[in-house]
Each structure stands twice: as structure tokens, then as C-alpha cells.
Scaffold this motif. Structure first.
Motif, short mmCIF file in Angstrom:
data_model
loop_
_atom_site.label_atom_id
_atom_site.label_comp_id
_atom_site.label_asym_id
_atom_site.label_seq_id
_atom_site.Cartn_x
_atom_site.Cartn_y
_atom_site.Cartn_z
N GLU A 266 23.49 -6.37 53.81
CA GLU A 266 24.41 -5.56 54.60
C GLU A 266 25.78 -6.19 54.80
N SER A 267 25.82 -7.51 54.84
CA SER A 267 27.14 -8.14 55.04
C SER A 267 27.26 -9.41 54.21
N PHE A 268 28.49 -9.76 53.92
CA PHE A 268 28.75 -10.94 53.10
C PHE A 268 28.13 -12.19 53.73
N ASP A 269 28.08 -12.21 55.07
CA ASP A 269 27.56 -13.39 55.78
C ASP A 269 26.07 -13.61 55.54
N GLN A 270 25.38 -12.62 54.96
CA GLN A 270 23.97 -12.83 54.63
C GLN A 270 23.79 -13.65 53.35
N LEU A 271 24.90 -13.90 52.65
CA LEU A 271 24.82 -14.72 51.45
C LEU A 271 25.08 -16.17 51.83
N LEU A 272 24.24 -17.07 51.33
CA LEU A 272 24.46 -18.50 51.57
C LEU A 272 25.09 -19.09 50.32
N LEU A 273 26.22 -19.74 50.50
CA LEU A 273 26.94 -20.30 49.36
C LEU A 273 26.87 -21.82 49.42
N ASN A 274 26.52 -22.45 48.30
CA ASN A 274 26.49 -23.92 48.26
C ASN A 274 27.10 -24.41 46.97
N GLU A 275 27.99 -25.38 47.10
CA GLU A 275 28.47 -26.04 45.88
C GLU A 275 27.41 -27.07 45.47
N VAL A 276 27.13 -27.18 44.18
CA VAL A 276 26.19 -28.20 43.72
C VAL A 276 26.90 -29.54 43.68
N VAL A 277 26.31 -30.51 44.37
CA VAL A 277 26.79 -31.90 44.32
C VAL A 277 25.65 -32.71 43.72
N GLN A 278 25.98 -33.51 42.71
CA GLN A 278 24.95 -34.37 42.13
C GLN A 278 25.11 -35.77 42.69
N VAL A 279 24.01 -36.36 43.12
CA VAL A 279 24.06 -37.73 43.65
C VAL A 279 23.25 -38.63 42.73
N HIS A 280 23.89 -39.70 42.28
CA HIS A 280 23.16 -40.72 41.51
C HIS A 280 23.32 -42.05 42.22
N CYS A 281 22.23 -42.78 42.37
CA CYS A 281 22.28 -44.09 43.05
C CYS A 281 21.77 -45.16 42.09
N ARG A 282 22.40 -46.34 42.13
CA ARG A 282 21.86 -47.45 41.33
C ARG A 282 20.58 -47.99 41.96
N SER A 283 20.45 -47.80 43.27
CA SER A 283 19.20 -48.18 43.95
C SER A 283 18.96 -47.21 45.11
N TYR A 284 17.69 -46.94 45.39
CA TYR A 284 17.37 -46.12 46.56
C TYR A 284 17.14 -46.98 47.80
N VAL A 285 17.25 -48.32 47.64
CA VAL A 285 17.02 -49.19 48.80
C VAL A 285 18.14 -50.21 48.92
N ASP A 286 18.38 -50.60 50.18
CA ASP A 286 19.36 -51.65 50.48
C ASP A 286 18.88 -52.34 51.74
#
Ligand SMILES: Cc1cc2nc3c(=O)[nH]c(=O)nc-3n(C[C@H](O)[C@H](O)[C@H](O)COP(=O)(O)OP(=O)(O)OC[C@H]3O[C@@H](n4cnc5c(N)ncnc54)[C@H](O)[C@@H]3O)c2cc1C
Length: 412
Positions: A266-286
């Protein structure tokens, strides 16, 4: 490595601070608390139940959730899906098909409203005495030594943890605060999601590769969860202008079955918009910090594995910590070594699929579809199953028993 039995509460006394109380963080909190850890769950949203649109849970994610005892809650609202297919705009099959049977009842995927899934997780969190959940608590900093700073209701608080888990999504504060060798790449590609009051007739899930990009559909309760890419310039312009009519019209031309689905919006606000961001890590721990979910490995949505992978992360993290309770750094090193290659393979696979979907110019699409169809015939059902199994990252039956904490389940 062989199977070994876990003591009843191997993580007794371990103080864990988890930032982020969505799918990844809530599940990790439950998995760790079940092994005796004392968990503080910090979520910046005061009432995080109202999240929109649907999600496709796959056997790996379902295994973790079923293992946590949420099967009946999920089955009450979820729609079991046995086929996940790629089709072309004329609805001819291109790729995919049956969900393989991984054993232990894990022979299906499930379409479910995200708010139902989150409610099931948060109800379980509320019932778990080992979790202290603080909502409206926004983490502002963390150190590799385990100190977490957060603000809640205008006051600043500090807490000291043996383990800090960053389950705080693609823009993770915990990731920014540590040395994870992280790269967050904005792709410029937007995806649109929504729930339509129109219920598709099929009980299967499909995505159509059309000249405009991808239009995906999954039945959820008496509604339809739909998701579309919006890389085509005409679609991007419609979204920039918040022009729902143009968005509908463009999809109706490129993929007529979208018509009744989008008509119910019914309205544009019912659409969820997301930009795809890719995350790559050299390590998952620190140090004493570990990342999971989108904080560690945000990806293109094309394999439907982002949240499922977050659930796998939690299960592996809990199992590795329980395997050497007295040696946190060894456990975290094993978590990193076990999770990063699997998650990276899924990220790369999803990115490859995304580039196939948006192959330019569109005149190449029939050739693309014929090639993919031909290749999938050549590798056959067994080859397709091998590929799908790889994308589960861990054996779903292991995930199920590990999350359930059945005896003698810790095999790696
Ligand atoms: C179009 C689209 C379709 C998708 N479809 C699927 C699918 O079918 N299947 C699938 O598995 N995945 C899918 N995904 C991916 C999936 O949505 C994500 O991978 C998943 O939600 C990540 O979960 P998470 O818990 O890691 O992070 P998030 O869901 O991002 O949760 C992070 C939480 O941390 C909180 N937080 C953030 N910062 C702070 C802070 N500083 N302090 C306290 N709290 C904080 C946030 O409020 C939030 O609650 C899709 C994604 C898109 C864009």
C-alpha cells in the motif's frame, strides 16, 4: 578428530558480554548460557521485536534453532520449504531444486517472518537465568582486554568480561574497536524486501533471474515474503523517487507473477531497502574479543546464508570454548580457523551468484541461463547436493546435536 563428551557446565564462571541481540547475538547467548557461561546481552534497541519482512532458514540454521528447543515455536509460524529454485522470467527452471536430506529430520528449509523468529529467540533469552539482557543499551567501546563501555538511559556503564562477542551487525562497534584486519566494502547494490498480503500458490521458494535483476518469493504464513535486487538504473530511479507505482510497473513488465504480490503493497514505506555491504576480516578474534554474524562476514543475500551462518558461528564458538574451558585463546583460535574459510566460501559463492544475476548487457541472459542449466545437468543431483552441503559449512546433524548438547557430540 574423534568425539568427546562435554562436562555438564564447562563454561561455568566465564563472563561473556555480547553486543547485539538480534538473530546471531541472541542465539549465541543461549548457546553459551546453556554451557554455564554468565552472559550479559547488550542490545541498543529498547524493544527489538518489530523487525520487518521474512527470512529463509536453511538446514544449518534450523539445526541450531531446533537444537535450542525452538522447533515447535518455529513450526507454528514457519512454512516448510522443500524446493529452492532459480527460474527465468518465463518460469523455466535454471538451477537448484530439492533441499537435500541431511538426516535427523533436517530435510527442509523454512520461510518465516523475522519478527516471529526474533520473538522465539528473545522469549528463550528471557527464560534463561544465565543471561542478563539489557535493552536500550548501546555499546560505545570495547578493549581487547575485555572492558566494554555502553550507555543506557543517559548513563554510561562499564563492564569487564572474559570474552566480548561482537554480534552487532554490519556496522559493528566491536569490530571498529579491535584489530580484526577488517574491510567493509559498500557495493552500491540495493536489495528490497517486503511482505505482501497476497499468498503465492506455491509452497516452494524461488528466485527469478529477469532482465531487471532478481525477484524472489517465499510463502510465509498467509502472506508472501518477496525480495528483489534494484541494480537496474530504472529500478534505482524509481526507488530514489520513492515511486511505488513505477517500481510495480517495472517488475510487472519484467516478471508478470510479481504483479499480484506488489499490488498488495500500500505504501512505499512497506518496502525495506538495504545496501549490500561486504565485510571481510583477516581474523574473527582479537585478544578477548570475537566477531560473529554480519559483524564478521556480511555478504550478498544471494545464497540466503547470512543469518544461517551467524547461527553456525554461535554453535561453533560455544563448542570450541567448551572443548578447552581453561584456555580461551586456544578456543578462539580454533573458532577463527574453523569458521573463516567456510564463511568466506559462502561469501564468495553469494558474490558470484550476484554478478551472474546482474550480468551486463541483458542480451547475454539467455546464454547465461542456458550455460547454468547445462552445467547443473552435467554436475547432476549429487554434484548440486555436494555444493549445497558445502554452503551449510558444518554438518547440520552435528549442529543439531551440539546445540542440544547431547552427550558425545563434540567432533570437529
Ligand atoms: C535482502 C536480504 C535478504 C536476506 N535474506 C536472508 C535469508 O533468507 N537468510 C539468511 O540467512 N540471511 C538473509 N539475509 C542476511 C541476514 O539478514 C543477516 O545476515 C542477519 O540478519 C545478520 O544477523 P546478525 O545478528 O549478525 O546482525 P544484525 O541482524 O544486523 O543484528 C545486529 C544487532 O546488533 C544491534 N547493535 C548494533 N550496534 C550496536 C551497539 N553499538 N550496541 C548494542 N547493540 C547494537 C542491532 O540493533 C541489531 O539488533 C538477507 C539480507 C538481505 C539484505
Amino acid at each position: 578428530m574423534g568425539a568427546r563428551e562435554e562436562p555438564a557446565r564447562p563454561l561455568e564462571g566465564l563472563r561473556v558480554a555480547i553486543t547485539g541481540g538480534a538473530i546471531g547475538g541472541a542465539a549465541a547467548a543461549l548457546l553459551l548460557a546453556a554451557r554455564g557461561a554468565q552472559v550479559t546481552l547488550l542490545e541498543r534497541v529498547e524493544q527489538p521485536r518489530a523487525v520487518g519482512a521474512g527470512i529463509l532458514l536453511q538446514p544449518n540454521g534450523l539445526a541450531v534453532l531446533y537444537g535450542l528447543g525452538l522447533e515447535s515455536a518455529l513450526r507454528r509460524y514457519g512454512t516448510c520449504v522443500n524446493q529452492i529454485a532459480v527460474i527465468d522470467a518465463a518460469r523455466r527452471p535454471v538451477l537448484g531444486g530439492a533441499v537435500p536430506d541431511y538426516g535427523a529430520g533436517l530435510d527442509h528449509a523454512m520461510g518465516i517472518h523475522r519478527s516471529r523468529l526474533l520473538a522465539a529467540l528473545l522469549d528463550a533469552v528471557a527464560a534463561e537465568p544465565g543471561i542478563n539482557a539489557r535493552f536500550g543499551a548501546s555499546v560505545t567501546g570495547a578493549t581487547a582486554a575485555g572492558e566494554v563501555t555502553y550507555s543506557q538511559h543517559g548513563a554510561t556503564h562499564h563492564l569487564l568480561a572474559d570474552l566480548v562477542v561482537g554480534a552487532d551487525g554490519v556496522h559493528s562497534r566491536i569490530r571498529d574497536a579491535g584489530a580484526f584486519g577488517a574491510e567493509a566494502r559498500h557495493t552500491g547494490v540495493t536489495y528490497v524486501r517486503g511482505m505482501s498480503g497476497y499468498r503465492v500458490e506455491t509452497s516452494d521458494c524461488y528466485e527469478a533471474w529477469t532482465r531487471l535483476g532478481l525477484f524472489g518469493v517465499c510463502p510465509v504464513e498467509d502472506q508472501t515474503y518477496f525480495f528483489t535486487s534494484a541494480q537496474a538504473p530504472t529500478l534505482a530511479a524509481a526507488l530514489a523517487a520513492r515511486d511505488l507505482e513505477a517500481f510495480r510497473r517495472l517488475w510487472a513488465d519484467a516478471f508478470p507473477p510479481s504483479r499480484p504480490i506488489l499490488r498488495e503493497i500500500e505504501s512505499f514505506d512497506q518496502l525495506l531497502l538495504n545496501e549490500v555491504v561486504q565485510v571481510h576480516c583477516r581474523s574473527y578474534v582479537d585478544g578477548r574479543s570475537a566477531l560473529l554474524g554480519d559483524a564478521a562476514h556480511a555478504m550478498y543475500p544471494n545464497l540466503g546464508q547470512g543469518a544461517n551462518s551467524a547461527l553456525v558461528d554461535g554453535a561453533v564458538l560455544a563448542a570450541e570454548l567448551a572443548a578447552t574451558p581453561g584456555d580461551l585463546s586456544a578456543a578462539l583460535a580454533r573458532y577463527d580457523a574453523r569458521r573463516r574459510p567456510g564463511a568466506r566460501a559462502v561469501q564468495d559463492g553469494a558474490a558470484r551468484l550476484a554478478s551472474l544475476v546482474h550480468l551486463h548487457p541483458p542480451v547475454l541472459h539467455p546464454v547465461r541461463n542456458a550455460t547454468v542449466r547445462g552445467l547443473s545437468r552435467v554436475i547432476g543431483r549429487a554434484g548440486t547436493e555436494r555444493q549445497l552441503r558445502k554452503y551449510q559449512q558444518e554438518d547440520p546433524t552435528w549442529l543439531l546435536s551440539s546445540a542440544r548438547r547431547a552427550p558425545a557430540t563434540i567432533t570437529a
